[in-house]
Design an enzyme around this catalytic site. Structure first.
Site: not given
Length: 426
Positions: A2-3, A54
């Protein structure tokens, strides 16, 4: 992994699913997780999510009720304290995400759980299959992370350009883009897409790429950031004092037979004066970087090619608009995301591991700073290449037809060898 866009979509998911929902009881952690316990227990509380780069922050806010008398239990058993909110900061690692299910449908790898005050009970879970994700009770945004590339554009841009003398910028641009101290929210697929669009080789010195952008952050750029249209002002700028400078030349078409001073401050501009005719200076407002980023922070000419820092801001916003990597825990669909990709894991593109072991996708020459011992690979296999279509089956069948006869021939020869006779000859 995930970014930035996926974490922002995760926060939107939590707010959408948990809006108006009351949670109760203690926050429960799985036995296998090595993350810290969350010492929070309350008869009634709500959850709100916020993202930055993030990271995602869940804010637990106790609610006043007659039964609880506005008090909640927190910490040691039997110790009762006044109502206090708690912030839990999450970092998703390689596979973290949130799910909102019934208690009976609790995911297998649910490592932190928040239970609703209803029947049947529902659960907000932090799910992390690979267990690289972390959370921090009473946490804050990590100090070594820079401003968010998506919602703190001006701060992020200035943070990069004011630190170009840092030794970090001696490294290749593809590796610097993963440095969260300067590019908080950029990850592997985003760096590939951004460099591909600008035709920048991934392994050139980062300082060389960014040095020419210093002059782009001028006073004119700052003024253009807060220059928004009427529709945007209604949404973002409310209850603010607007200081306006209106010259005779800008208003002479609409305002006639009047004497206009060169500087008009704290006045109400008539509806007949359009934005193109009025030059506004917005000061003492409560507009933050986050509030203006969604409205295209810098007004650029469409004919101009956006620079690298600008694309690091706009490309993630594109991903958010189309739903990221299919961020819908109930029904994950990556179709739109795969169609959007132009470089990352796309057929015909090359890939090589950078100095940190991360795979970098690109097109053309990798650049002079590419690892010397790295082997460049090219993606040529199509997604619809299956065994039933190609020569793999034929080749296998051919090899079987050539080996079997040899084996049979050898066994036949062994049978034809006469056995040696024993005993006397009559």
């Amino acid at each position: 992994m995930p970014e930035g866009p996926e974490l922002h979509l995760a926060s939107l998911f939590v707010n959408r699913m948990c809006g108006g929902v009351v949670f109760t009881g203690p926050v429960q952690k799985s036995e296998v997780s090595k993350n810290p316990e969350v010492s929070f227990s309350c008869p009634a509380y709500t959850i709100i999510a916020t993202s930055r780069g993030k990271e995602v922050r869940l804010t637990l806010t106790p609610q006043k009720s007659d039964s609880a008398q506005g008090r909640c239990r927190r910490g040691k058993t039997g110790q009762v304290n006044q109502v206090q909110t708690m912030d839990i900061v999450f970092r998703f690692g390689m596979s973290g995400f949130f799910r909102f299910t019934t208690e009976a449908e609790l995911p297998k790898h649910s490592h932190l759980r928040f239970y609703t005050n209803e029947k049947p009970c529902r659960v907000l879970s932090f799910v992390d299959t690979r267990r690289f994700g972390t959370w921090q009770p009473n946490g804050t945004w990590q100090l070594n992370r820079g401003p968010c590339i998506m919602f703190e554009y001006l701060s992020y841009r200035e943070n990069v350009l004011s630190h170009l003398s840092d030794r970090a910028f001696d490294r290749p641009i593809c590796e610097v883009l993963l440095n969260q101290k300067y590019f908080n929210g950029i990850g592997n697929y985003l760096r590939a897409e951004i460099l591909f669009r600008l035709n920048i080789p991934p392994f050139v010195k980062a300082r060389t790429v960014l040095e020419g952008l210093q002059t782009h952050l001028s006073d004119e750029d700052r003024k253009s950031v807060v220059k928004v249209e009427d529709t945007e002002v209604k949404e973002e700028v409310t209850n603010t004092e607007v200081k306006e400078e209106v010259t005779d030349r800008e208003v002479k078409e609409e305002v006639t037979n009047t004497e206009v001073k060169e500087e008009v401050t704290n006045t109400e501009v008539k509806e007949e004066v359009t934005n193109t005719e009025v030059k506004e200076e917005v000061t003492n407002t409560e507009v933050t970087d986050r509030e203006i980023s969604d409205r295209a922070a810098v007004k650029e000419d469409e004919s101009e090619t956006p620079d690298l820092l600008r694309l690091c801001h706009t490309v993630p916003l594109e991903v958010i608009k189309l739903g990221g990597k299919g961020y819908d825990p109930e029904n994950m669909d990556y179709t739109d995301f795969k169609s959007w990709l132009q470089c990352y894991y796309v057929e015909g593109m090359k890939s090589v591991r950078d100095h940190n072991g991360r795979t970098m996708w690109f097109k053309g020459d990798p650049g002079p700073m590419a690892p010397k011992d790295a082997k460049t690979k090219m993606k040529v296999k199509k997604e619809d290449d299956h065994d039933y279509k190609g020569g793999k089956k034929v080749k296998k069948a051919h090899s079987e037809s050539t080996t079997k006869p040899k084996y049979i021939q050898e066994t036949v020869q062994e049978k034809e060898v006469p056995q040696r006779r024993t005993g006397r000859r009559k």
